[in-house]
Design a protein around this motif. Structure first.
Motif, PDB file in Angstrom:
ATOM      1  N   ASP A  63       0.832  -1.206   0.000  1.00 59.72           N
ATOM      2  CA  ASP A  63       0.000   0.000   0.000  1.00 59.72           C
ATOM      3  C   ASP A  63       0.867   1.257   0.000  1.00 59.72           C
ATOM      4  O   ASP A  63       1.836   1.356   0.759  1.00 59.72           O
ATOM      5  CB  ASP A  63      -0.887   0.019   1.258  1.00 59.72           C
ATOM      6  CG  ASP A  63      -1.752  -1.217   1.342  1.00 59.72           C
ATOM      7  OD1 ASP A  63      -2.681  -1.338   0.549  1.00 59.72           O
ATOM      8  OD2 ASP A  63      -1.459  -2.085   2.205  1.00 59.72           O
ATOM      9  N   TRP A  82      -0.869   7.125   4.708  1.00 61.20           N
ATOM     10  CA  TRP A  82      -1.224   6.150   3.700  1.00 61.20           C
ATOM     11  C   TRP A  82      -2.204   6.788   2.724  1.00 61.20           C
ATOM     12  O   TRP A  82      -3.035   7.635   3.128  1.00 61.20           O
ATOM     13  CB  TRP A  82      -1.921   4.955   4.334  1.00 61.20           C
ATOM     14  CG  TRP A  82      -1.056   3.787   4.688  1.00 61.20           C
ATOM     15  CD1 TRP A  82      -0.378   2.965   3.835  1.00 61.20           C
ATOM     16  CD2 TRP A  82      -0.818   3.272   6.017  1.00 61.20           C
ATOM     17  NE1 TRP A  82       0.276   1.970   4.544  1.00 61.20           N
ATOM     18  CE2 TRP A  82       0.014   2.134   5.876  1.00 61.20           C
ATOM     19  CE3 TRP A  82      -1.234   3.648   7.292  1.00 61.20           C
ATOM     20  CZ2 TRP A  82       0.443   1.371   6.967  1.00 61.20           C
ATOM     21  CZ3 TRP A  82      -0.809   2.901   8.369  1.00 61.20           C
ATOM     22  CH2 TRP A  82       0.025   1.774   8.204  1.00 61.20           C
ATOM     23  N   PHE A  88      -7.071  -0.133   0.640  1.00 60.25           N
ATOM     24  CA  PHE A  88      -6.680   0.244   2.001  1.00 60.25           C
ATOM     25  C   PHE A  88      -7.893   0.306   2.914  1.00 60.25           C
ATOM     26  O   PHE A  88      -7.898  -0.225   4.027  1.00 60.25           O
ATOM     27  CB  PHE A  88      -5.960   1.604   1.974  1.00 60.25           C
ATOM     28  CG  PHE A  88      -5.535   2.072   3.331  1.00 60.25           C
ATOM     29  CD1 PHE A  88      -4.267   1.789   3.810  1.00 60.25           C
ATOM     30  CD2 PHE A  88      -6.423   2.763   4.159  1.00 60.25           C
ATOM     31  CE1 PHE A  88      -3.891   2.205   5.088  1.00 60.25           C
ATOM     32  CE2 PHE A  88      -6.050   3.169   5.430  1.00 60.25           C
ATOM     33  CZ  PHE A  88      -4.784   2.897   5.894  1.00 60.25           C
ATOM     34  N   VAL A 119      -2.896   0.407  -5.443  1.00 56.93           N
ATOM     35  CA  VAL A 119      -2.156   0.697  -4.219  1.00 56.93           C
ATOM     36  C   VAL A 119      -1.520   2.087  -4.219  1.00 56.93           C
ATOM     37  O   VAL A 119      -0.991   2.524  -3.201  1.00 56.93           O
ATOM     38  CB  VAL A 119      -1.103  -0.391  -3.920  1.00 56.93           C
ATOM     39  CG1 VAL A 119      -1.777  -1.678  -3.465  1.00 56.93           C
ATOM     40  CG2 VAL A 119      -0.197  -0.658  -5.111  1.00 56.93           C
ATOM     41  N   ASN A 121       1.233   3.505  -5.042  1.00 54.10           N
ATOM     42  CA  ASN A 121       2.459   3.470  -4.233  1.00 54.10           C
ATOM     43  C   ASN A 121       3.744   3.886  -4.946  1.00 54.10           C
ATOM     44  O   ASN A 121       4.823   3.738  -4.381  1.00 54.10           O
ATOM     45  CB  ASN A 121       2.651   2.043  -3.691  1.00 54.10           C
ATOM     46  CG  ASN A 121       3.002   1.033  -4.790  1.00 54.10           C
ATOM     47  OD1 ASN A 121       3.152   1.398  -5.957  1.00 54.10           O
ATOM     48  ND2 ASN A 121       3.139  -0.231  -4.417  1.00 54.10           N
TER      49      ASN A 121
END
Ligand SMILES: [Fe+2]
Length: 466
Positions: A63, A82, A88, A119, A121
Motif C-alpha cells: 500500500d 497512507w 486500504f 495501491v 504506491n
C-alpha cells in the motif's frame, strides 16, 4: 488483531513497513538549509498495511504511503499518510489483507472480488493544481497537497476510466502532462492507451493501440515531438497468475520493440523499431536532434525482481543511450553505454525534460549483496564534460532517488539542489538530506532528522511554494 508480517527480504530491514502516521512540526536540522529552498518534497513508496495473503510478497504491491517534507525559512515540517485507496479502506475495515497480489483472483477474498485493488504506491506528481499518487495499473489518486488526505480517484472529469503510468512526463514548454497505460484492456492484455492532460489539467487526448505482446511497461520516453513506447519482454500472463505462478515472466526470445509516434499523430502512425532483449525500468531523458531521437535509459540485460536466475553485472542497470534515426530507412536502433557505474532512479533538472540536457543524477549500489532497491551512493554525470561525481554514504546508510530543485525558476541547468531521504542503518531512522547539485562529492549541506524510518520507496517530486 492483525497478523505478524512473514519473513521476506522485502518485508525486512528498511523494506519493512512502518505502522504509524504522524506529524513532526519542526525537525532538528544539521547544517544550514538554503533560505531559497521553499516548497514541499513528496515521496511515495510501498508500505503494506497488513501481512500479505499470497505466500510470496513482491515489493511493488505494498500500500502506498506518502511522506511530505515542507521546507520554509530553514525549517522542515514532516507528515506521512497512507493513501486511502479502496483496497486500504476495505482491508482496514476488515483488519486483515483481502486482496491477492497483482489482483490475483485466486488469492483474493470473495468479499472483494472484482473491486478496485490499486495501491497508489509508486510516484507522486504535482500537475495543474493536483497532487496525484500514481501506480501504473490503476487510476491516479488525488491527495490534498497540504494535509495529504485522500480526495479519491482522479478521472479528469470522468474522461479516464483506467490506468495511468506512474511516470507521466510534463513538457516544460507547454505544461502538458503526457501519459500512457499498458494492459489498457484489462490485466495482462497488450492494449496501450496514450493520453495528454493540458496545462490547465483537462484531459485533451486519448489514443489506443495494441503492442506486439503484453508486457510490464514501467516508463516511456517523450521528446518535444515524439512519444516512444518501450515494449520489452517482461511479459504478463493471466494464465500464469491463475496457475499460482508469478504473473510476470522474462521471455528474452521475444526481443525489444520500441514504438515511436508523433505527439499529435495517431496510433496508425506508430513506427516499430526492434532490437535484442533488454529491460528498462527508468528513463533519464529523451530529445530530438534533426531526424534522430535520442533516449538515455537505465538498461538491464535482464530485469531484476522478476527473474530468479538473473545475477551478476547483467542484472544491474547502467546508463545507455538509444539512438533512432527516422530517416535512415531501418527498423533497428543503436545503443551506446554512457557510464559503467550501475544505477537506478535516474533524474534530471526537469526544466529540461523532453529537451537536450547535460546533467543527470542517479542512485548507485556498490555492495553487490544489497537487495535491488537499496542504494549507497549518489552519482552526478555531467554529460557535457563526461565528468562523474559521486558521494558514497557511510557504511550501512542508503539513499533514495535524488530529486532536483532549481535555485531560481530560470537559472542555468543544474544550478540548484538535490533532495533525497537517507536511511541511517546504524540508527534505524531516516534523514532528509540536501546536496548542492553541482558539488555532491562534499556530501549533504544540510540534513533534517526524523526519529523513525522512511522505508525504501520509489519516487518523489518537488512542489515549489506558490
Ligand atoms: Fe518508477
Amino acid at each position: 488483531m492483525s497478523l505478524p508480517f512473514p519473513a521476506s527480504p522485502y518485508l525486512s530491514g528498511n523494506f519493512a513497513p512502518i505502522l504509524m502516521e504522524c506529524d513532526a512540526h519542526d525537525l532538528p536540522v544539521t547544517g544550514v538549509l538554503p533560505r531559497a529552498l521553499h516548497g514541499t518534497l513528496y515521496r511515495n513508496g510501498p508500505n503494506p498495511q497488513f501481512a500479505p495473503r499470497d505466500p510470496y510478497y513482491h515489493w511493488f504491491i505494498g500500500d502506498g504511503m506518502v511522506h511530505a517534507f515542507h521546507i520554509e525559512d530553514g525549517r522542515v515540517r514532516y507528515r506521512n499518510r497512507w493513501v486511502r485507496t479502496n483496497k486500504f479502506k476495505r482491508e482496514r475495515a476488515a483488519g486483515r489483507a483481502l486482496f491477492g497480489s497483482w489482483g490475483n483472483p485466486a488469492t483474493t477474498d470473495a468479499s472483494v472480488a472484482g473491486e478496485e485493488n490499486g495501491v497508489a504506491n509508486t510516484n507522486i506528481v504535482w500537475h495543474a493544481g493536483r497532487l496525484l499518487a500514481l501506480e501504473e495499473a490503476d487510476l491516479p489518486v488525488e491527495l490534498d497537497a497540504g494535509n495529504l488526505s485522500t480526495r479519491g480517484d482522479c478521472t479528469f472529469g470522468g474522461k479516464l476510466s483506467g490506468a495511468m503510468t506512474a511516470h507521466p512526463k510534463t513538457d516544460p514548454v507547454t505544461g502538458e502532462m503526457v501519459f500512457f497505460a499498458y494492459a489498457a484492456d484489462g490485466r495482462f492484455t497488450p492494449g496501450i492507451r496514450y493520453g495528454v492532460v493540458n496545462g490547465e489539467g483537462r484531459l485533451t487526448r486519448l489514443e489506443h493501440f495494441e503492442a506486439p505482446f503484453s508486457s510490464m511497461i514501467h516508463d516511456f520516453m517523450v521528446t518535444s515531438r515524439h512519444v516512444l513506447f518501450p515494449v520489452l519482454p517482461l511479459t504478463g500472463s493471466m494464465a500464469r497468475a491463475t496457475r499460482g505462478e508469478p504473473a510476470y515472466s522474462w521471455e528474452p526470445q521475444l526481443g525489444a520493440h520500441i514504438g515511436i509516434m508523433p505527439h499529435h499523430g495517431d496510433a496508425a502512425q506508430i513506427r516499430w523499431f526492434r532490437g535484442e532483449a533488454c529491460y528498462v525500468f527508468h528513463v533519464m531523458n529523451a530529445w530530438e536532434d534533426g531526424s534522430r531521437i535520442l533516449a538515455d535509459v537505465m538498461q538491464y540485460d535482464a530485469p531484476p525482481l522478476f527473474n530468479p536466475n538473473a545475477s551478476g553485472p547483467g542484472s544491474r542497470a547502467r546508463l545507455c543511450r538509444w539512438t533512432f534515426d527516422l530517416d535512415a530507412g531501418t527498423d533497428t536502433f543503436q545503443r551506446t553505454w554512457l557510464d559503467d557505474m550501475p544505477g537506478e532512479f535516474p533524474r534530471i533538472d526537469d526544466r529540461f525534460a523532453t529537451l537536450p540536457y547535460r546533467h543527470g543524477y542517479f542512485a548507485s549500489r556498490q555492495q553487490e549483496e544489497a537487495l535491488p532497491g537499496s542504494y549507497d551512493t549518489l552519482v552526478h554525470l555531467d554529460l557535457g564534460t563526461g565528468r562523474r561525481s559521486v558521494h558514497a554514504l557511510p557504511q550501512g546508510d542508503a539513499i533514495s532517488e535524488p530529486v532536483f530543485v532549481p535555485r531560481t525558476p530560470d537559472g542555468p541547468e543544474g544550478d540548484g539542489w538535490l533532495l533525497a531521504t537517507v536511511f541511517r542503518g546504524n540508527e534505524q531512522r531516516s534523514d532528509l538530506v540536501v546536496y548542492e547539485a553541482g558539488d555532491i562529492s562534499r556530501g549533504p549541506i544540510a540534513a533534517a532528522h526524523l526519529s523513525h524510518r522512511v522505508p525504501f520507496g520509489f519516487h518523489g517530486n518537488w512542489r515549489p511554494a506558490q
